[in-house]
Enzyme design. Sequence first.
Site, PDB file in Angstrom:
ATOM      1  N   ALA A  14       0.817  -1.216   0.000  1.00 16.18           N
ATOM      2  CA  ALA A  14       0.000   0.000   0.000  1.00 16.18           C
ATOM      3  C   ALA A  14       0.850   1.265   0.000  1.00 16.18           C
ATOM      4  O   ALA A  14       0.434   2.303  -0.512  1.00 16.18           O
ATOM      5  CB  ALA A  14      -0.939  -0.006   1.210  1.00 16.18           C
ATOM      6  N   GLY A  16       5.236   2.903   0.817  1.00 21.06           N
ATOM      7  CA  GLY A  16       6.657   2.632   1.067  1.00 21.06           C
ATOM      8  C   GLY A  16       7.299   1.738   0.015  1.00 21.06           C
ATOM      9  O   GLY A  16       7.044   1.865  -1.182  1.00 21.06           O
ATOM     10  N   GLY A  18       6.903  -1.468  -0.636  1.00 24.98           N
ATOM     11  CA  GLY A  18       5.997  -2.357  -1.375  1.00 24.98           C
ATOM     12  C   GLY A  18       5.337  -1.653  -2.532  1.00 24.98           C
ATOM     13  O   GLY A  18       5.157  -2.216  -3.619  1.00 24.98           O
ATOM     14  N   CYS A  63      -5.359  -7.703   3.655  1.00 22.32           N
ATOM     15  CA  CYS A  63      -4.684  -8.906   4.133  1.00 22.32           C
ATOM     16  C   CYS A  63      -3.755  -8.604   5.292  1.00 22.32           C
ATOM     17  O   CYS A  63      -2.974  -7.655   5.232  1.00 22.32           O
ATOM     18  CB  CYS A  63      -3.878  -9.455   2.946  1.00 22.32           C
ATOM     19  SG  CYS A  63      -2.592 -10.582   3.380  1.00 22.32           S
ATOM     20  N   SER A 140      16.830  -6.958   5.752  1.00 22.19           N
ATOM     21  CA  SER A 140      17.341  -5.609   6.024  1.00 22.19           C
ATOM     22  C   SER A 140      18.844  -5.725   6.248  1.00 22.19           C
ATOM     23  O   SER A 140      19.338  -6.786   6.665  1.00 22.19           O
ATOM     24  CB  SER A 140      16.673  -5.072   7.296  1.00 22.19           C
ATOM     25  OG  SER A 140      17.402  -3.978   7.823  1.00 22.19           O
ATOM     26  N   TYR A 153      14.018  -6.373  15.989  1.00 21.30           N
ATOM     27  CA  TYR A 153      13.866  -6.174  14.541  1.00 21.30           C
ATOM     28  C   TYR A 153      15.022  -6.864  13.790  1.00 21.30           C
ATOM     29  O   TYR A 153      14.802  -7.603  12.826  1.00 21.30           O
ATOM     30  CB  TYR A 153      13.836  -4.678  14.232  1.00 21.30           C
ATOM     31  CG  TYR A 153      13.744  -4.345  12.760  1.00 21.30           C
ATOM     32  CD1 TYR A 153      12.514  -4.313  12.116  1.00 21.30           C
ATOM     33  CD2 TYR A 153      14.886  -4.057  12.009  1.00 21.30           C
ATOM     34  CE1 TYR A 153      12.433  -3.999  10.760  1.00 21.30           C
ATOM     35  CE2 TYR A 153      14.814  -3.751  10.665  1.00 21.30           C
ATOM     36  CZ  TYR A 153      13.587  -3.720  10.042  1.00 21.30           C
ATOM     37  OH  TYR A 153      13.517  -3.424   8.701  1.00 21.30           O
ATOM     38  N   LYS A 157      14.985 -10.044  11.024  1.00 24.83           N
ATOM     39  CA  LYS A 157      15.492  -9.929   9.652  1.00 24.83           C
ATOM     40  C   LYS A 157      16.603 -10.962   9.393  1.00 24.83           C
ATOM     41  O   LYS A 157      16.739 -11.488   8.290  1.00 24.83           O
ATOM     42  CB  LYS A 157      15.976  -8.498   9.391  1.00 24.83           C
ATOM     43  CG  LYS A 157      14.831  -7.477   9.403  1.00 24.83           C
ATOM     44  CD  LYS A 157      13.730  -7.857   8.415  1.00 24.83           C
ATOM     45  CE  LYS A 157      12.658  -6.798   8.263  1.00 24.83           C
ATOM     46  NZ  LYS A 157      11.622  -7.156   7.295  1.00 24.83           N
ATOM     47  N   ASP A 189      13.957   5.895   2.506  1.00 27.92           N
ATOM     48  CA  ASP A 189      13.044   7.012   2.763  1.00 27.92           C
ATOM     49  C   ASP A 189      11.586   6.563   2.582  1.00 27.92           C
ATOM     50  O   ASP A 189      10.994   6.741   1.510  1.00 27.92           O
ATOM     51  CB  ASP A 189      13.385   8.154   1.789  1.00 27.92           C
ATOM     52  CG  ASP A 189      12.562   9.395   2.101  1.00 27.92           C
ATOM     53  OD1 ASP A 189      11.936   9.447   3.182  1.00 27.92           O
ATOM     54  OD2 ASP A 189      12.558  10.315   1.259  1.00 27.92           O
ATOM     55  N   THR A 190      11.029   5.955   3.617  1.00 30.29           N
ATOM     56  CA  THR A 190       9.637   5.492   3.606  1.00 30.29           C
ATOM     57  C   THR A 190       8.987   5.926   4.925  1.00 30.29           C
ATOM     58  O   THR A 190       9.686   6.339   5.857  1.00 30.29           O
ATOM     59  CB  THR A 190       9.553   3.952   3.524  1.00 30.29           C
ATOM     60  OG1 THR A 190      10.046   3.420   4.766  1.00 30.29           O
ATOM     61  CG2 THR A 190      10.332   3.375   2.362  1.00 30.29           C
TER      62      THR A 190
HETATM   63  N1  LIG Z   1      12.393   1.622   5.457  1.00 26.36           N
HETATM   64  C1  LIG Z   1      13.583   1.077   5.653  1.00 26.36           C
HETATM   65  O1  LIG Z   1      14.561   1.758   5.972  1.00 26.36           O
HETATM   66  C2  LIG Z   1      13.772  -0.384   5.447  1.00 26.36           C
HETATM   67  C3  LIG Z   1      15.081  -0.877   5.293  1.00 26.36           C
HETATM   68  C4  LIG Z   1      15.280  -2.240   5.149  1.00 26.36           C
HETATM   69  C5  LIG Z   1      14.209  -3.093   5.101  1.00 26.36           C
HETATM   70  N2  LIG Z   1      12.960  -2.588   5.244  1.00 26.36           N
HETATM   71  C6  LIG Z   1      11.860  -3.545   5.194  1.00 26.36           C
HETATM   72  O2  LIG Z   1      11.091  -3.287   4.030  1.00 26.36           O
HETATM   73  C7  LIG Z   1       9.733  -3.640   4.249  1.00 26.36           C
HETATM   74  C8  LIG Z   1       8.839  -2.471   3.926  1.00 26.36           C
HETATM   75  O3  LIG Z   1       9.225  -1.398   4.733  1.00 26.36           O
HETATM   76  P1  LIG Z   1       8.717   0.089   4.480  1.00 26.36           P
HETATM   77  O4  LIG Z   1       9.826   0.972   4.868  1.00 26.36           O
HETATM   78  O5  LIG Z   1       8.117   0.223   3.145  1.00 26.36           O
HETATM   79  O6  LIG Z   1       7.584   0.179   5.606  1.00 26.36           O
HETATM   80  P2  LIG Z   1       6.235   1.020   5.638  1.00 26.36           P
HETATM   81  O7  LIG Z   1       5.821   1.067   7.053  1.00 26.36           O
HETATM   82  O8  LIG Z   1       6.412   2.293   4.924  1.00 26.36           O
HETATM   83  O9  LIG Z   1       5.218   0.113   4.791  1.00 26.36           O
HETATM   84  C9  LIG Z   1       4.900  -1.166   5.246  1.00 26.36           C
HETATM   85  C10 LIG Z   1       3.581  -1.608   4.682  1.00 26.36           C
HETATM   86  O10 LIG Z   1       3.312  -2.895   5.221  1.00 26.36           O
HETATM   87  C11 LIG Z   1       1.977  -2.925   5.686  1.00 26.36           C
HETATM   88  N3  LIG Z   1       1.840  -3.872   6.783  1.00 26.36           N
HETATM   89  C12 LIG Z   1       2.296  -3.762   8.045  1.00 26.36           C
HETATM   90  N4  LIG Z   1       1.923  -4.811   8.776  1.00 26.36           N
HETATM   91  C13 LIG Z   1       1.213  -5.619   7.956  1.00 26.36           C
HETATM   92  C14 LIG Z   1       0.567  -6.863   8.130  1.00 26.36           C
HETATM   93  N5  LIG Z   1       0.533  -7.480   9.318  1.00 26.36           N
HETATM   94  N6  LIG Z   1      -0.056  -7.418   7.070  1.00 26.36           N
HETATM   95  C15 LIG Z   1      -0.056  -6.789   5.878  1.00 26.36           C
HETATM   96  N7  LIG Z   1       0.519  -5.612   5.662  1.00 26.36           N
HETATM   97  C16 LIG Z   1       1.163  -5.031   6.684  1.00 26.36           C
HETATM   98  C17 LIG Z   1       1.674  -1.510   6.128  1.00 26.36           C
HETATM   99  O11 LIG Z   1       0.275  -1.258   6.173  1.00 26.36           O
HETATM  100  C18 LIG Z   1       2.405  -0.713   5.068  1.00 26.36           C
HETATM  101  O12 LIG Z   1       1.592  -0.446   3.953  1.00 26.36           O
HETATM  102  C19 LIG Z   1       9.664  -4.097   5.703  1.00 26.36           C
HETATM  103  O13 LIG Z   1       9.787  -5.488   5.751  1.00 26.36           O
HETATM  104  C20 LIG Z   1      10.890  -3.455   6.335  1.00 26.36           C
HETATM  105  O14 LIG Z   1      11.322  -4.146   7.458  1.00 26.36           O
HETATM  106  C21 LIG Z   1      12.709  -1.273   5.393  1.00 26.36           C
HETATM  107  C1  LIG Z   2      17.112   2.560  14.436  1.00 31.42           C
HETATM  108  C2  LIG Z   2      16.609   1.177  14.129  1.00 31.42           C
HETATM  109  C3  LIG Z   2      15.143   1.134  13.871  1.00 31.42           C
HETATM  110  C4  LIG Z   2      14.732  -0.182  13.295  1.00 31.42           C
HETATM  111  C5  LIG Z   2      13.346  -0.249  12.784  1.00 31.42           C
HETATM  112  C6  LIG Z   2      12.968   0.792  11.816  1.00 31.42           C
HETATM  113  C7  LIG Z   2      13.404   0.926  10.541  1.00 31.42           C
HETATM  114  C8  LIG Z   2      14.187  -0.042   9.870  1.00 31.42           C
HETATM  115  C9  LIG Z   2      14.993   0.244   8.922  1.00 31.42           C
HETATM  116  C10 LIG Z   2      15.878  -0.698   8.210  1.00 31.42           C
HETATM  117  O1  LIG Z   2      15.479  -2.019   8.108  1.00 31.42           O
HETATM  118  C11 LIG Z   2      17.346  -0.568   8.504  1.00 31.42           C
HETATM  119  C12 LIG Z   2      17.598  -1.000   9.840  1.00 31.42           C
HETATM  120  C13 LIG Z   2      18.770  -1.131  10.386  1.00 31.42           C
HETATM  121  C14 LIG Z   2      20.000  -0.905   9.649  1.00 31.42           C
HETATM  122  C15 LIG Z   2      21.077  -1.309  10.555  1.00 31.42           C
HETATM  123  C16 LIG Z   2      22.271  -1.376  10.196  1.00 31.42           C
HETATM  124  C17 LIG Z   2      22.696  -0.898   8.893  1.00 31.42           C
HETATM  125  C18 LIG Z   2      24.084  -1.303   8.661  1.00 31.42           C
HETATM  126  C19 LIG Z   2      24.580  -0.379   7.662  1.00 31.42           C
HETATM  127  C20 LIG Z   2      25.322  -1.042   6.627  1.00 31.42           C
HETATM  128  O2  LIG Z   2      25.849  -2.119   6.838  1.00 31.42           O
HETATM  129  O3  LIG Z   2      25.379  -0.476   5.533  1.00 31.42           O
END
Ligand SMILES: NC(=O)c1ccc[n+]([C@@H]2O[C@H](COP(=O)([O-])OP(=O)(O)OC[C@H]3O[C@@H](n4cnc5c(N)ncnc54)[C@H](O)[C@@H]3O)[C@@H](O)[C@H]2O)c1
Ligand SMILES: CCCCC/C=C\C=C\[C@H](O)C/C=C\C/C=C\CCCC(=O)O
Length: 258
Positions: A14, A16, A18, A63, A140, A153, A157, A189-190
Site C-alpha cells: 500500500a 513505502g 511495497g 490482508c 534488512s 527487529y 530480519k 526514505d519510507t
Molecule cells: N524503510 C527502511 O529503511 C527499510 C530498510 C530495510 C528493510 N525494510 C523492510 O522493508 C519492508 C517495507 O518497509 P517500508 O519501509 O516500506 O515500511 P512502511 O511502514 O512504509 O510500509 C509497510 C507496509 O506494510 C503494511 N503492513 C504492516 N503490517 C502488515 C501486516 N501485518 N499485514 C499486511 N501488511 C502489513 C503496512 O500497512 C504498510 O503499507 C519491511 O519489511 C521493512 O522491514 C525497510
Molecule cells: C534505528 C533502528 C530502527 C529499526 C526499525 C525501523 C526501521 C528499519 C529500517 C531498516 O530495516 C534498517 C535498519 C537497520 C539498519 C542497521 C544497520 C545498517 C548497517 C549499515 C550497513 O551495513 O550499511
Amino acid sequence: MTLEGKVALVTGGAQGLGRAFSEKLLQNGAKVAIGDLNQKQGEQTIQELTSQYGIGRAIFVPCNVTSLDDMTNLFQNAKEAFGCLDIVVNNAGIGGEFAPMWEKVIDVNIKGVVHGTQLAIEYLRKDKGGNGGHIINMASAGGLNPNPFSPVYGATKAAVVHFTRCWAMNSTTIDNGIRLNILCPSFVDTPMTKNISETVCHNYETAKGFIEKIGVISPETVADALMTLLKNKERNGAILKVSKHGGEEFCTLQLVPV
Ligand SMILES: NC(=O)c1ccc[n+]([C@@H]2O[C@H](COP(=O)([O-])OP(=O)(O)OC[C@H]3O[C@@H](n4cnc5c(N)ncnc54)[C@H](O)[C@@H]3O)[C@@H](O)[C@H]2O)c1
Ligand SMILES: CCCCC/C=C\C=C\[C@H](O)C/C=C\C/C=C\CCCC(=O)O
C-alpha cells in the site's frame, strides 16, 4: 518490458517499499496483486497505479500477513484475477522493540514471511501446476550487521535471511524451478523510517545520528535492486544488500553443507 506477461504478488504494497516495488513491476510489464493491512491506503494506491498503468493491471486484497486465512485468500485472488503467479515479494514488515509491540514484530516479520513463502512454493511449483518462479523476501541490512538500536527487529530480519537460504537449497524448490533471494536495504526514505522514534528503538538520539551517518536511500533505488534480482536468473539464495555507501552488493555468508 522484461516482465511482460508475468504476474507478481507484493505484501505490504500500500505504501513505502511495497508500493515502489509494485510500481517498478508494473513499469516492466507485470500485473500486480497487492496485499496490505491498510485497506484505505491500499485502495488509494490501486486507484493511482491504475490511472497510471491501465485498468486491470493491479488489484488490492486486504490482508494481514500474520493470518494464514488472509494470505491464502490473497494468493487465491491473485491467481483468479490474473490466471497465474510468477513472482512473490514478501515485503510487509514493521519495527518496534518494546512490549507489547516486539511480539507483533516477530509475528509480522517472521510469520508473515513464512506464510508468504510456503504459499508461494505451493502456487509456483511445477509439479502442482505452477510455472516455477521467483520469491523475494525482504530482510534488512540490520539482519546482516548487528546494531544496538533494534535487537528484536534485527533478529527477525536475520531469521528471514536464514529461512530464505534454507528454502533456496531445498530440492523441492530447485527441482520445481523456484528461486528464492533476499533483499537487505539499509535505511530507506519510507514512512517506516520517518516514524522511527523513542517508542520504536533503543537509544533514539544515538540512532538518529547513526541514520544520518549511514544515509537514507530512495525506495526507487531499492526497487532497482529488486529488478537486479529478477533479471539475474542464475541467482538463488542470494543476499543483495543496498546502501548509500555501497550501492548494490551481493553478500556471501559462510555456507557449510550438511
Ligand atoms: N524503510 C527502511 O529503511 C527499510 C530498510 C530495510 C528493510 N525494510 C523492510 O522493508 C519492508 C517495507 O518497509 P517500508 O519501509 O516500506 O515500511 P512502511 O511502514 O512504509 O510500509 C509497510 C507496509 O506494510 C503494511 N503492513 C504492516 N503490517 C502488515 C501486516 N501485518 N499485514 C499486511 N501488511 C502489513 C503496512 O500497512 C504498510 O503499507 C519491511 O519489511 C521493512 O522491514 C525497510
Ligand atoms: C534505528 C533502528 C530502527 C529499526 C526499525 C525501523 C526501521 C528499519 C529500517 C531498516 O530495516 C534498517 C535498519 C537497520 C539498519 C542497521 C544497520 C545498517 C548497517 C549499515 C550497513 O551495513 O550499511
